[in-house]
Write an enzyme that holds these catalytic residues in place. Sequence first.
Site, PDB file in Angstrom:
ATOM      1  N   TRP A 102     -59.456  26.345 -92.801  1.00 36.36           N
ATOM      2  CA  TRP A 102     -58.075  25.855 -92.803  1.00 36.36           C
ATOM      3  C   TRP A 102     -57.489  25.782 -94.201  1.00 36.36           C
ATOM      4  CZ3 TRP A 102     -55.513  26.853 -88.822  1.00 36.36           C
ATOM      5  CH2 TRP A 102     -56.049  26.720 -87.540  1.00 36.36           C
ATOM      6  N   ASP A 173     -53.605  18.449 -95.777  1.00 36.74           N
ATOM      7  CA  ASP A 173     -53.590  18.849 -94.373  1.00 36.74           C
ATOM      8  C   ASP A 173     -54.555  17.909 -93.646  1.00 36.74           C
ATOM      9  OD1 ASP A 173     -53.894  19.954 -91.868  1.00 36.74           O
ATOM     10  OD2 ASP A 173     -54.551  21.932 -92.563  1.00 36.74           O
ATOM     11  N   LYS A 197     -54.685  17.298 -82.256  1.00 40.17           N
ATOM     12  CA  LYS A 197     -56.020  16.695 -82.356  1.00 40.17           C
ATOM     13  C   LYS A 197     -55.945  15.196 -82.113  1.00 40.17           C
ATOM     14  CE  LYS A 197     -56.803  20.846 -84.249  1.00 40.17           C
ATOM     15  NZ  LYS A 197     -56.119  21.682 -85.229  1.00 40.17           N
TER      16      LYS A 197
HETATM   17  C1  LIG Z   1     -55.637  22.789 -85.910  1.00 45.80           C
HETATM   18  C2  LIG Z   1     -55.446  22.825 -87.363  1.00 45.80           C
HETATM   19  C3  LIG Z   1     -54.387  23.518 -87.982  1.00 45.80           C
HETATM   20  C4  LIG Z   1     -53.467  24.473 -87.263  1.00 45.80           C
HETATM   21  O1  LIG Z   1     -52.632  23.970 -86.384  1.00 45.80           O
HETATM   22  P1  LIG Z   1     -51.620  24.916 -85.570  1.00 45.80           P
HETATM   23  O2  LIG Z   1     -50.863  23.901 -84.815  1.00 45.80           O
HETATM   24  O3  LIG Z   1     -52.434  25.833 -84.710  1.00 45.80           O
HETATM   25  O4  LIG Z   1     -50.804  25.667 -86.529  1.00 45.80           O
HETATM   26  C5  LIG Z   1     -54.241  23.421 -89.362  1.00 45.80           C
HETATM   27  N1  LIG Z   1     -55.095  22.706 -90.091  1.00 45.80           N
HETATM   28  C6  LIG Z   1     -56.140  22.042 -89.540  1.00 45.80           C
HETATM   29  C7  LIG Z   1     -57.041  21.255 -90.404  1.00 45.80           C
HETATM   30  C8  LIG Z   1     -56.339  22.080 -88.165  1.00 45.80           C
HETATM   31  O5  LIG Z   1     -57.366  21.421 -87.616  1.00 45.80           O
END
Ligand SMILES: *Cc1c(COP(=O)(O)O)cnc(C)c1O
Length: 361
Positions: A102, A173, A197
Amino acid sequence: MTKIYNFCAGPAMLPAAVMQQAQAEFLDWQSMGRSVMEISHRSKEYIALAETAEQDLRDLLCVPDNYKVLFAQGGGRGQFSSVPMNLRERGDSADFLLTGSWSEGAITEASKFLKTNVVGKVVMQDGLCTVPSITAAQIDQNSAYFHYCSNETVDGIEINEIPDCGDVPLVADMSSNILSKPIDVSKFGIIYAGAQKNIGPSGLSVVIVRDDLLNFAMPETPTFLHYQTMANYGSMYNTPPTYSWYLAGLVFKWLKEQGGVASIAQKNAEKAVLLYECIDESGFYVNKVHPDFRSKMNVTFHLPNPDLDAIFITESEQAGLTALKGHRNVGGMRASIYNAMPIEGVVALTEFMRDFARRHK
Ligand SMILES: *Cc1c(COP(=O)(O)O)cnc(C)c1O
């Protein structure tokens, strides 16, 4: 039907109580004779819902007054582009910590807008993934921002120490560990998280941005992605994902009923300990992350022989333990145990894993 425990990494399970409430009021929200998704986002009822959701999130994370909370569209990856576009006028480069897929995705996208420098990387030490500490001296103090991913969902790596980047805005993030434990928001310039999540349905993302960072967008930034515009319009410059926002609001209420993030953090720690103990004591399963960086949200493990993977998946599915297959890039298994996963689910998984190991040793 056997009880199903859903270990999907995302979109992940939501709290049962939230799903039941949504179901109960699906056709008739607040006695309006309509679904909440069938009313105007400008109605006073919806505005009240939106404001309450924001306030609950602020309460849960103790968000200081000099931060805006935005409800954006485009998930986590949407912010991989929004962040560099919105901070481009602060500098023509940004610094990054590279810890897995990520953070790598964030770097790739940012490199379309500015120069990207990797100042630290995950390393293998004695066969275990380890993340270096970041100090201000390593960061170019002219860079637009410093970015890291606090929980690498695919690799199962969590960074608990907040990097020190001096006066450069810290951007995180937190898609897969936001609301899982208390955090000091005041240390961050921007926190963002895709919702699927720990917050609600996919597509929505939450962005917490410090006021002084609202006005550094490159002129080409699309209006609906511009942080200052979003803030001016209460995240309703264009029609927001109203149903997702509503569900996120229910999740925030649920979390408050659980005692807030400090209390859920304890439960999350208990769940993670159970699972990592099961792995470590097995002499069968292996986790390849240094104990300091083991994720409490995504527990990754490998079986001694990849030929057993398919059998593990089939048998676990039969036992009602679903979505344990690891990400295609890393193989093995991954159990995602976000806030909504009850401890009973983790206990059921460890019982299954012990039994499986005994039979296949
Ligand atoms: C799931 C996730 C994303 C991506 O999310 P999308 O909604 O598919 O764009 C980005 N960063 C992390 C750490 C994630 O777990």
